[in-house]
Design an enzyme around this catalytic site. Structure first.
Site, PDB file in Angstrom:
ATOM      1  N   SER A   1      21.877 -25.990  24.027  1.00 48.24           N
ATOM      2  CA  SER A   1      21.549 -24.701  24.728  1.00 48.24           C
ATOM      3  C   SER A   1      22.584 -23.954  25.625  1.00 48.24           C
ATOM      4  O   SER A   1      22.778 -22.852  25.789  1.00 48.24           O
ATOM      5  CB  SER A   1      20.216 -24.823  25.471  1.00 48.24           C
ATOM      6  OG  SER A   1      18.988 -24.950  24.689  1.00 48.24           O
TER       7      SER A   1
ATOM      8  N   ARG B   1     -11.152 -24.550  -3.481  1.00 48.56           N
ATOM      9  CA  ARG B   1     -11.800 -25.778  -2.768  1.00 48.56           C
ATOM     10  C   ARG B   1     -13.302 -25.605  -2.318  1.00 48.56           C
ATOM     11  O   ARG B   1     -13.489 -24.789  -1.499  1.00 48.56           O
ATOM     12  CB  ARG B   1     -10.942 -26.148  -1.837  1.00 48.56           C
ATOM     13  CG  ARG B   1     -11.382 -27.557  -0.933  1.00 48.56           C
ATOM     14  CD  ARG B   1     -11.286 -28.695  -1.689  1.00 48.56           C
ATOM     15  NE  ARG B   1     -11.864 -29.973  -0.887  1.00 48.56           N
ATOM     16  CZ  ARG B   1     -11.876 -31.211  -1.529  1.00 48.56           C
ATOM     17  NH1 ARG B   1     -11.500 -31.292  -2.702  1.00 48.56           N
ATOM     18  NH2 ARG B   1     -12.395 -32.104  -0.873  1.00 48.56           N
TER      19      ARG B   1
ATOM     20  N   TRP C   1      25.633 -31.143  14.820  1.00 51.24           N
ATOM     21  CA  TRP C   1      24.722 -30.237  14.027  1.00 51.24           C
ATOM     22  C   TRP C   1      25.500 -29.296  13.473  1.00 51.24           C
ATOM     23  O   TRP C   1      24.697 -27.984  13.444  1.00 51.24           O
ATOM     24  CB  TRP C   1      23.750 -29.724  15.373  1.00 51.24           C
ATOM     25  CG  TRP C   1      22.891 -30.814  15.792  1.00 51.24           C
ATOM     26  CD1 TRP C   1      23.016 -31.606  16.965  1.00 51.24           C
ATOM     27  CD2 TRP C   1      21.864 -31.506  15.134  1.00 51.24           C
ATOM     28  NE1 TRP C   1      22.167 -32.663  17.077  1.00 51.24           N
ATOM     29  CE2 TRP C   1      21.353 -32.664  15.754  1.00 51.24           C
ATOM     30  CE3 TRP C   1      21.308 -31.409  13.659  1.00 51.24           C
ATOM     31  CZ2 TRP C   1      20.503 -33.416  15.531  1.00 51.24           C
ATOM     32  CZ3 TRP C   1      20.193 -32.232  13.379  1.00 51.24           C
ATOM     33  CH2 TRP C   1      19.680 -33.198  14.192  1.00 51.24           C
TER      34      TRP C   1
ATOM     35  N   GLU D   1      19.608 -21.821  16.681  1.00 53.26           N
ATOM     36  CA  GLU D   1      19.995 -20.337  16.869  1.00 53.26           C
ATOM     37  C   GLU D   1      19.337 -20.035  18.274  1.00 53.26           C
ATOM     38  O   GLU D   1      19.108 -18.921  18.512  1.00 53.26           O
ATOM     39  CB  GLU D   1      19.878 -19.477  15.725  1.00 53.26           C
ATOM     40  CG  GLU D   1      20.646 -19.870  14.740  1.00 53.26           C
ATOM     41  CD  GLU D   1      21.203 -18.971  13.748  1.00 53.26           C
ATOM     42  OE1 GLU D   1      21.199 -17.657  14.139  1.00 53.26           O
ATOM     43  OE2 GLU D   1      21.467 -19.104  12.484  1.00 53.26           O
ATOM     44  N   GLY D   2      19.014 -21.132  19.006  1.00 61.12           N
ATOM     45  CA  GLY D   2      18.604 -20.672  20.334  1.00 61.12           C
ATOM     46  C   GLY D   2      17.045 -21.125  20.247  1.00 61.12           C
ATOM     47  O   GLY D   2      16.241 -20.638  19.849  1.00 61.12           O
TER      48      GLY D   2
ATOM     49  N   SER E   1      13.146 -22.083  21.546  1.00 61.51           N
ATOM     50  CA  SER E   1      12.067 -20.680  22.141  1.00 61.51           C
ATOM     51  C   SER E   1      12.234 -20.446  23.483  1.00 61.51           C
ATOM     52  O   SER E   1      11.998 -19.444  23.972  1.00 61.51           O
ATOM     53  CB  SER E   1      10.747 -21.340  21.981  1.00 61.51           C
ATOM     54  OG  SER E   1      10.445 -21.102  20.336  1.00 61.51           O
TER      55      SER E   1
ATOM     56  N   GLY F   1      -6.747 -29.950   4.576  1.00 68.09           N
ATOM     57  CA  GLY F   1      -7.276 -31.155   4.915  1.00 68.09           C
ATOM     58  C   GLY F   1      -6.227 -32.295   4.297  1.00 68.09           C
ATOM     59  O   GLY F   1      -5.148 -32.221   4.463  1.00 68.09           O
ATOM     60  N   GLY F   2      -7.072 -33.321   3.867  1.00 69.67           N
ATOM     61  CA  GLY F   2      -5.948 -34.552   3.405  1.00 69.67           C
ATOM     62  C   GLY F   2      -4.939 -33.954   2.386  1.00 69.67           C
ATOM     63  O   GLY F   2      -3.649 -34.698   2.353  1.00 69.67           O
TER      64      GLY F   2
HETATM   65  N1  CAA Z   1      26.190 -10.127  23.255  1.00 68.19           N
HETATM   66  C1  CAA Z   1      27.157 -10.194  24.118  1.00 68.19           C
HETATM   67  N2  CAA Z   1      27.762 -10.475  25.028  1.00 68.19           N
HETATM   68  C2  CAA Z   1      26.744 -11.610  25.763  1.00 68.19           C
HETATM   69  C3  CAA Z   1      25.480 -11.881  25.159  1.00 68.19           C
HETATM   70  C4  CAA Z   1      25.096 -10.955  23.821  1.00 68.19           C
HETATM   71  N3  CAA Z   1      23.901 -11.343  23.405  1.00 68.19           N
HETATM   72  N4  CAA Z   1      24.964 -12.900  25.852  1.00 68.19           N
HETATM   73  C5  CAA Z   1      25.832 -13.144  26.887  1.00 68.19           C
HETATM   74  N5  CAA Z   1      26.968 -12.388  26.951  1.00 68.19           N
HETATM   75  C6  CAA Z   1      27.977 -12.173  27.776  1.00 68.19           C
HETATM   76  C7  CAA Z   1      27.482 -11.735  29.157  1.00 68.19           C
HETATM   77  O1  CAA Z   1      27.357 -10.515  29.301  1.00 68.19           O
HETATM   78  C8  CAA Z   1      28.578 -12.498  29.991  1.00 68.19           C
HETATM   79  O2  CAA Z   1      29.786 -11.682  29.997  1.00 68.19           O
HETATM   80  P1  CAA Z   1      30.520 -11.556  31.351  1.00 68.19           P
HETATM   81  O3  CAA Z   1      31.050 -12.863  31.692  1.00 68.19           O
HETATM   82  O4  CAA Z   1      31.747 -10.519  30.938  1.00 68.19           O
HETATM   83  O5  CAA Z   1      29.626 -10.943  32.427  1.00 68.19           O
HETATM   84  C9  CAA Z   1      28.934 -13.836  29.112  1.00 68.19           C
HETATM   85  O6  CAA Z   1      28.431 -13.673  27.904  1.00 68.19           O
HETATM   86  C10 CAA Z   1      28.068 -14.958  29.728  1.00 68.19           C
HETATM   87  O7  CAA Z   1      26.779 -14.594  29.758  1.00 68.19           O
HETATM   88  P2  CAA Z   1      25.563 -15.428  30.534  1.00 68.19           P
HETATM   89  O8  CAA Z   1      25.844 -15.477  32.058  1.00 68.19           O
HETATM   90  O9  CAA Z   1      24.273 -14.880  30.230  1.00 68.19           O
HETATM   91  O10 CAA Z   1      25.778 -17.079  29.892  1.00 68.19           O
HETATM   92  P3  CAA Z   1      24.929 -18.246  29.977  1.00 68.19           P
HETATM   93  O11 CAA Z   1      26.091 -19.517  30.257  1.00 68.19           O
HETATM   94  O12 CAA Z   1      24.028 -18.231  31.215  1.00 68.19           O
HETATM   95  O13 CAA Z   1      24.215 -18.365  28.576  1.00 68.19           O
HETATM   96  C11 CAA Z   1      22.340 -18.261  27.029  1.00 68.19           C
HETATM   97  C12 CAA Z   1      23.333 -17.778  27.897  1.00 68.19           C
HETATM   98  C13 CAA Z   1      21.754 -17.051  26.511  1.00 68.19           C
HETATM   99  C14 CAA Z   1      21.707 -19.384  27.461  1.00 68.19           C
HETATM  100  C15 CAA Z   1      23.553 -18.779  25.761  1.00 68.19           C
HETATM  101  O14 CAA Z   1      24.184 -19.828  26.218  1.00 68.19           O
HETATM  102  C16 CAA Z   1      22.855 -19.083  24.667  1.00 68.19           C
HETATM  103  O15 CAA Z   1      22.426 -18.146  23.822  1.00 68.19           O
HETATM  104  N6  CAA Z   1      22.533 -20.475  24.436  1.00 68.19           N
HETATM  105  C17 CAA Z   1      21.680 -20.764  23.081  1.00 68.19           C
HETATM  106  C18 CAA Z   1      23.087 -21.099  22.074  1.00 68.19           C
HETATM  107  C19 CAA Z   1      22.566 -21.252  20.786  1.00 68.19           C
HETATM  108  O16 CAA Z   1      21.549 -20.635  20.473  1.00 68.19           O
HETATM  109  N7  CAA Z   1      22.988 -22.054  20.079  1.00 68.19           N
HETATM  110  C20 CAA Z   1      22.660 -22.276  18.729  1.00 68.19           C
HETATM  111  C21 CAA Z   1      23.771 -22.734  17.965  1.00 68.19           C
HETATM  112  S1  CAA Z   1      24.036 -22.188  16.254  1.00 68.19           S
HETATM  113  C22 CAA Z   1      22.810 -22.738  15.330  1.00 68.19           C
HETATM  114  O17 CAA Z   1      22.054 -23.213  15.867  1.00 68.19           O
HETATM  115  C23 CAA Z   1      23.065 -22.681  13.694  1.00 68.19           C
HETATM  116  C24 CAA Z   1      22.506 -23.498  12.957  1.00 68.19           C
HETATM  117  O18 CAA Z   1      22.248 -24.513  13.016  1.00 68.19           O
HETATM  118  C25 CAA Z   1      22.038 -22.634  11.638  1.00 68.19           C
END
Ligand code: CAA
Length: 388
Positions: A132, A271, A158, A370-371, A373, A346-347
């Site tokens: 995350s 059913r 992953w 992809e993030g 919930s 059910g079963g």
């Molecule tokens: N679009 C463009 N820029 C963005 C953005 C977006 N959606 N979100 C953040 N930014 C930019 C911000 O504007 C900021 O820019 P500046 O430094 O210029 O101000 C910078 O990025 C940092 O932003 P945050 O301070 O919000 O960053 P954070 O460290 O707090 O993290 C978070 C934000 C939303 C939690 C992010 O880390 C996140 O999305 N985490 C989840 C990761 C994830 O989804 N992983 C999935 C992996 S892929 C996967 O799962 C694929 C698979 O298996 C199929």
């Protein structure tokens, strides 16, 4: 306001549905059981243009819009979520960074072979210590003194399609030849080049036919021409890509939910218990009514997110809020609907004879990858409370 699909959108949905029901449904249980990668059906999906739905024809894709993409994702995932995952990685996580940030040369060399379905792509952001908290990465790319290449040392975990990918979009903390930090950058790396290693495969609860593994790069020499976007632009690229990817996962969740609902509805019509069809009992009707209502709400959110993605292509604005809302709501609906579908069966819902237990296992990932919930709530909450 017009809720009707265009002719193109209807055509691609019908084509995806026909392919999914005729080619994927018959093999879905077998690939779930074996955990093998479904090479033949994935290649066939590529030949039909489903691996680059939004990619212009010049780069091997179908040149359609995001609504078409979500319709394809929904139909394929309704047949088998694992196929949906593979389609989503090639289209979104691999395709979008090249499409939106890649150079002409990169699009021709790296996007085209994946969009045509010749080879698979992958996206490597996650690391063992950072899921995350994606920015907290340890992978390093050091620029050479002459600026011609980077030496990358990375450990990614992953990685969906990692075991089969020819090319991988990889994010690493970048530094110059003197070790000065330049921020996170994005690179395309070639799985056939020296220094690229595939690690441990992940056995999974669901989407078992979608292959997942660790990827390690040791002293991997990456030409500077394989960097996507500017140095230090990688985190923005990673997040922009997820804003697209999350719409695809929302559509995947909608597809699984629809399949689980249809199975439960059909079962309730055949059913019998206590001398009557169970569909005549109010307790079952209430469940079906809630399932249907939440599915239709998800459908609207998915289509709205796809529509607003099209708008942001024109305006260059971010599409973060609608993507996260659709992903959050559709994935939680999917898990809940799959749970209800098992209960209605059910079963038999617990048996491997029917696909409902697979829908239940597959549904869970949509609330995680992809993030999670929790991350979607964080994104939505931050955007809403930001003083604008
Ligand atoms: N679009 C463009 N820029 C963005 C953005 C977006 N959606 N979100 C953040 N930014 C930019 C911000 O504007 C900021 O820019 P500046 O430094 O210029 O101000 C910078 O990025 C940092 O932003 P945050 O301070 O919000 O960053 P954070 O460290 O707090 O993290 C978070 C934000 C939303 C939690 C992010 O880390 C996140 O999305 N985490 C989840 C990761 C994830 O989804 N992983 C999935 C992996 S892929 C996967 O799962 C694929 C698979 O298996 C199929």
């Amino acid at each position: 306001m017009d809720f009707a699909l265009t002719e193109d959108q209807e055509m691609i949905q019908a084509a995806a549905q026909e392919f999914a029901q005729n080619e994927i449904v018959p093999v879905a249980a077998q690939f779930d059981e074996s955990g093998e990668f479904p090479t033949d059906t994935i290649r066939a999906a590529g030949e039909l243009g489903f691996m680059g739905v939004e990619v212009p024809e010049a780069y091997g894709g179908s040149g359609l819009d995001t609504i078409c993409y979500v319709l394809v994702m929904m139909e394929i995932s309704a047949a088998d979520a694992a196929h949906g995952t593979i389609v989503s990685v090639n289209n979104s996580l691999y395709g979008v960074p090249l499409l939106e940030f890649g150079s002409e040369a990169q699009k021709l060399e790296f996007l085209k072979p994946v969009a045509t379905g010749e080879v698979n792509g992958a996206y490597a952001l996650t690391e063992p210590q950072s899921g995350s908290d994606a920015r907290n990465m340890r992978s390093r790319a050091r620029r050479s003194a002459d600026g011609g290449h980077y030496v990358i040392n990375a450990k990614k975990s992953w990685i969906t399609s990692g075991p089969v990918a020819r090319y991988v979009i990889l994010f690493a903390q970048t530094e110059d030849a003197d070790g000065n930090d330049l921020g996170i950058s994005a690179f395309v790396v070639d799985a056939e080049a020296q220094g690229f290693h595939r690690g441990k495969h992940e056995p999974k609860l669901g989407i078992r036919a979608s292959a997942t593994c660790e990827i390690e790069l040791t002293d991997y020499v990456c030409p500077a021409g394989n960097r996507i976007g500017d140095e230090g632009e990688g985190f923005k690229i990673a997040m922009t890509v997820l804003d697209s990817g999350r719409i695809g996962i929302a559509a995947q969740a909608l597809g699984i939910a629809q399949a689980a609902y249809t199975a439960a509805l059909d079962y309730s019509r055949e059913r019998k218990a206590f001398g009557d069809l169970i569909g005549n009992f109010q307790t079952i009707q209430n469940k079906l009514a809630d399932m249907k209502t939440r599915i239709e709400a998800s459908r609207l959110l998915v289509l709205q997110a796809a529509w607003s993605k099209e708008r942001s292509k024109r305006t260059g604005s971010r599409n973060t809020l609608n993507a996260s809302i659709a992903k959050l709501y559709a994935s939680e609906t999917c898990m809940w609907v799959a749970h209800q579908a098992v209960q209605i069966h059910g079963g038999m819902g617990y048996s491997k004879e029917l696909p409902v237990e697979r829908y239940f296992r597959d549904a869970k990932i949509t609330e995680i990858y992809e993030g999670t919930s929790e991350i979607q709530r964080m994104v939505i909450g931050r955007l809403e409370t930001d003083l604008r």
